[in-house]
Design a protein around this motif. Structure first.
Motif, mmCIF file in Angstrom:
data_model
loop_
_atom_site.group_PDB
_atom_site.id
_atom_site.type_symbol
_atom_site.label_atom_id
_atom_site.label_comp_id
_atom_site.label_asym_id
_atom_site.label_seq_id
_atom_site.Cartn_x
_atom_site.Cartn_y
_atom_site.Cartn_z
ATOM 1 N N ILE A 3 0.835 -1.188 0.000
ATOM 2 C CA ILE A 3 0.000 0.000 0.000
ATOM 3 C C ILE A 3 0.878 1.249 0.000
ATOM 4 N N LYS A 4 0.601 2.172 -0.922
ATOM 5 C CA LYS A 4 1.369 3.416 -1.010
ATOM 6 C C LYS A 4 0.526 4.654 -0.731
ATOM 7 N N LEU A 5 -0.805 4.495 -0.767
ATOM 8 C CA LEU A 5 -1.709 5.627 -0.517
ATOM 9 C C LEU A 5 -2.885 5.143 0.318
ATOM 10 N N ILE A 6 -3.176 5.859 1.393
ATOM 11 C CA ILE A 6 -4.318 5.544 2.247
ATOM 12 C C ILE A 6 -5.253 6.747 2.248
ATOM 13 N N ALA A 7 -6.488 6.543 1.789
ATOM 14 C CA ALA A 7 -7.498 7.605 1.779
ATOM 15 C C ALA A 7 -8.465 7.372 2.938
ATOM 16 N N VAL A 8 -8.657 8.415 3.748
ATOM 17 C CA VAL A 8 -9.432 8.278 4.976
ATOM 18 C C VAL A 8 -10.544 9.322 5.016
ATOM 19 N N ASP A 9 -11.765 8.857 5.121
ATOM 20 C CA ASP A 9 -12.901 9.744 5.369
ATOM 21 C C ASP A 9 -12.755 10.339 6.770
ATOM 22 N N LEU A 10 -13.438 11.475 7.024
ATOM 23 C CA LEU A 10 -13.345 12.121 8.338
ATOM 24 C C LEU A 10 -14.460 11.673 9.281
ATOM 25 N N ASP A 11 -15.644 12.253 9.102
ATOM 26 C CA ASP A 11 -16.736 12.058 10.051
ATOM 27 C C ASP A 11 -17.201 10.615 10.062
ATOM 28 N N GLY A 12 -17.166 9.991 11.228
ATOM 29 C CA GLY A 12 -17.574 8.604 11.366
ATOM 30 C C GLY A 12 -16.485 7.609 11.022
ATOM 31 N N THR A 13 -15.322 8.103 10.604
ATOM 32 C CA THR A 13 -14.215 7.220 10.210
ATOM 33 C C THR A 13 -12.948 7.612 10.968
ATOM 34 N N VAL A 218 -8.633 2.356 1.215
ATOM 35 C CA VAL A 218 -9.622 3.376 1.577
ATOM 36 C C VAL A 218 -10.376 2.954 2.828
ATOM 37 N N PHE A 219 -10.744 3.965 3.629
ATOM 38 C CA PHE A 219 -11.553 3.772 4.829
ATOM 39 C C PHE A 219 -12.788 4.667 4.729
ATOM 40 N N GLY A 220 -13.974 4.130 5.046
ATOM 41 C CA GLY A 220 -15.175 4.954 4.995
ATOM 42 C C GLY A 220 -16.328 4.335 5.740
ATOM 43 N N ASP A 221 -17.439 5.093 5.808
ATOM 44 C CA ASP A 221 -18.595 4.596 6.559
ATOM 45 C C ASP A 221 -19.947 5.000 5.996
ATOM 46 N N ALA A 250 -16.999 -3.920 0.943
ATOM 47 C CA ALA A 250 -15.689 -3.854 1.584
ATOM 48 C C ALA A 250 -14.944 -5.183 1.475
ATOM 49 N N ASP A 251 -13.630 -5.090 1.505
ATOM 50 C CA ASP A 251 -12.794 -6.283 1.600
ATOM 51 C C ASP A 251 -12.643 -6.729 3.053
ATOM 52 N N TYR A 252 -12.825 -5.772 3.958
ATOM 53 C CA TYR A 252 -12.637 -6.056 5.380
ATOM 54 C C TYR A 252 -13.464 -5.068 6.191
ATOM 55 N N ILE A 253 -14.058 -5.542 7.275
ATOM 56 C CA ILE A 253 -14.804 -4.680 8.198
ATOM 57 C C ILE A 253 -14.031 -4.618 9.502
ATOM 58 N N THR A 254 -13.631 -3.419 9.899
ATOM 59 C CA THR A 254 -12.837 -3.224 11.101
ATOM 60 C C THR A 254 -13.725 -2.773 12.254
ATOM 61 N N GLU A 255 -13.119 -2.370 13.352
ATOM 62 C CA GLU A 255 -13.876 -1.843 14.490
ATOM 63 C C GLU A 255 -14.467 -0.484 14.132
ATOM 64 N N ASP A 256 -15.335 0.025 14.984
ATOM 65 C CA ASP A 256 -15.964 1.311 14.691
ATOM 66 C C ASP A 256 -15.040 2.478 15.015
ATOM 67 N N ASN A 257 -15.525 3.688 14.736
ATOM 68 C CA ASN A 257 -14.689 4.886 14.869
ATOM 69 C C ASN A 257 -14.410 5.264 16.315
ATOM 70 N N ASP A 258 -15.100 4.651 17.273
ATOM 71 C CA ASP A 258 -14.836 4.909 18.685
ATOM 72 C C ASP A 258 -13.930 3.849 19.307
ATOM 73 N N HIS A 259 -13.490 2.889 18.488
ATOM 74 C CA HIS A 259 -12.626 1.818 18.992
ATOM 75 C C HIS A 259 -11.436 1.575 18.065
ATOM 76 N N ASP A 260 -10.870 2.658 17.533
ATOM 77 C CA ASP A 260 -9.617 2.619 16.762
ATOM 78 C C ASP A 260 -9.668 1.660 15.581
ATOM 79 N N ILE A 262 -9.438 2.241 12.392
ATOM 80 C CA ILE A 262 -8.370 2.487 11.409
ATOM 81 C C ILE A 262 -7.061 1.879 11.879
ATOM 82 N N ALA A 263 -6.705 2.136 13.129
ATOM 83 C CA ALA A 263 -5.437 1.630 13.671
ATOM 84 C C ALA A 263 -5.375 0.114 13.587
#
Length: 271
Positions: A3-13, A218-221, A250-260, A262-263
């Protein structure tokens, strides 16, 4: 391929329910940046509403970028515009036609400020302007010049979210055919010129940076992120709080925006 580029939404992400970047998420994104990965905030907000979070991540200068206004504009963090897709006075009159379908606020977003012809402003619009560090210019329709241009339109509730739902259910087919119409929250509807989307802007930016689509994560909600999730080449991570359409693509579903969320995804797939 890495991965060379990570695009991240703001609100809710990127942002938690408290409108802040959680410490572990901030730390992990900084690790990605320090490793040479391009981190790009992709949002419906204007640049003024994003700069605080760029600074918290240590992003600055003409080699870092934001996708703003839901993909209508790409800017570097020195303020230079790389891509700008605008609507015009004809579109202004079309939006006024749509507003008559429900009792909602209507505002027009430019890099300088928000414009509206509404004399009574709902809380949603006022909060949106404050969060994005924008002033609201209130003008009569006849005071809007014929050369007026804008990047994004927002319809929001005045005092009843059901009015936004009413508008959504009554938007005519010609509007969906002519514009990119999305929802990022139940309390609003956002409209851009056709083909102005986060997904298309991200392809444009990746091409400028000579990064292959398969090297983009990419990360979004929400609905204004779906264009990124429809690209088969991107690595697509849905937040745990995402709408079903995002999760389904999505290829993968992670934890929500209140439980890190993205990390945790970055540690699993990138770092």
């Amino acid at each position: 391929m890495s991965i060379k580029l990570i695009a991240v939404d703001l609100d809710g992400t990127l942002l938690s329910s408290n409108n802040s970047i959680l410490p572990e998420t901030q730390k992990t994104l900084k690790q990605a940046i320090d490793s040479g990965i391009q981190v790009v905030l992709a949002t419906g907000r204007p640049l003024s509403g994003v700069m605080q979070f760029n600074q918290e991540l240590g992003l600055a200068g003409d080699k870092q970028y934001n996708i703003v206004f839901n993909g209508a504009v790409i800017q570097n963090l020195a303020g230079k515009v790389l891509m700008n897709q605008e609507m015009n006075y004809h579109d202004f009159t079309n939006m006024r036609r749509l507003q008559r379908l429900a009792h909602v606020n209507l505002h027009f977003e430019t890099p300088e400020c928000f414009w509206t012809c509404d004399r009574e402003l709902g809380v949603n619009l006022s909060v949106n302007a404050a969060m994005t560090k924008n002033i609201i210019k209130v003008r009569k329709a006849e005071e809007i010049p014929q050369d007026f241009t804008f990047n994004k339109v927002g319809f929001s509730e005045t005092d009843d979210v059901e009015e936004v739902e009413k508008l959504w259910n009554n938007i005519p087919e010609w509007a969906f055919a002519k514009y990119d119409v999305v929802r990022s929250f139940s309390s609003n509807i956002e409209i851009n010129i056709k083909d102005a989307s986060k997904g298309n802007a991200l392809i444009n930016l990746a091409d400028r940076l000579k990064i292959a689509p398969s090297q983009v994560m990419v990360f979004g909600d929400q609905g204004n992120d779906i264009s990124m999730f429809l690209n088969p080449s991107f690595k697509k991570v849905a937040m745990g709080n995402a709408i079903e359409m995002i999760k389904d693509n999505a290829d993968y579903i992670t934890e929500d925006n209140d439980h890190d969320g993205i990390a945790k995804a970055l540690k699993k797939f990138v770092l």
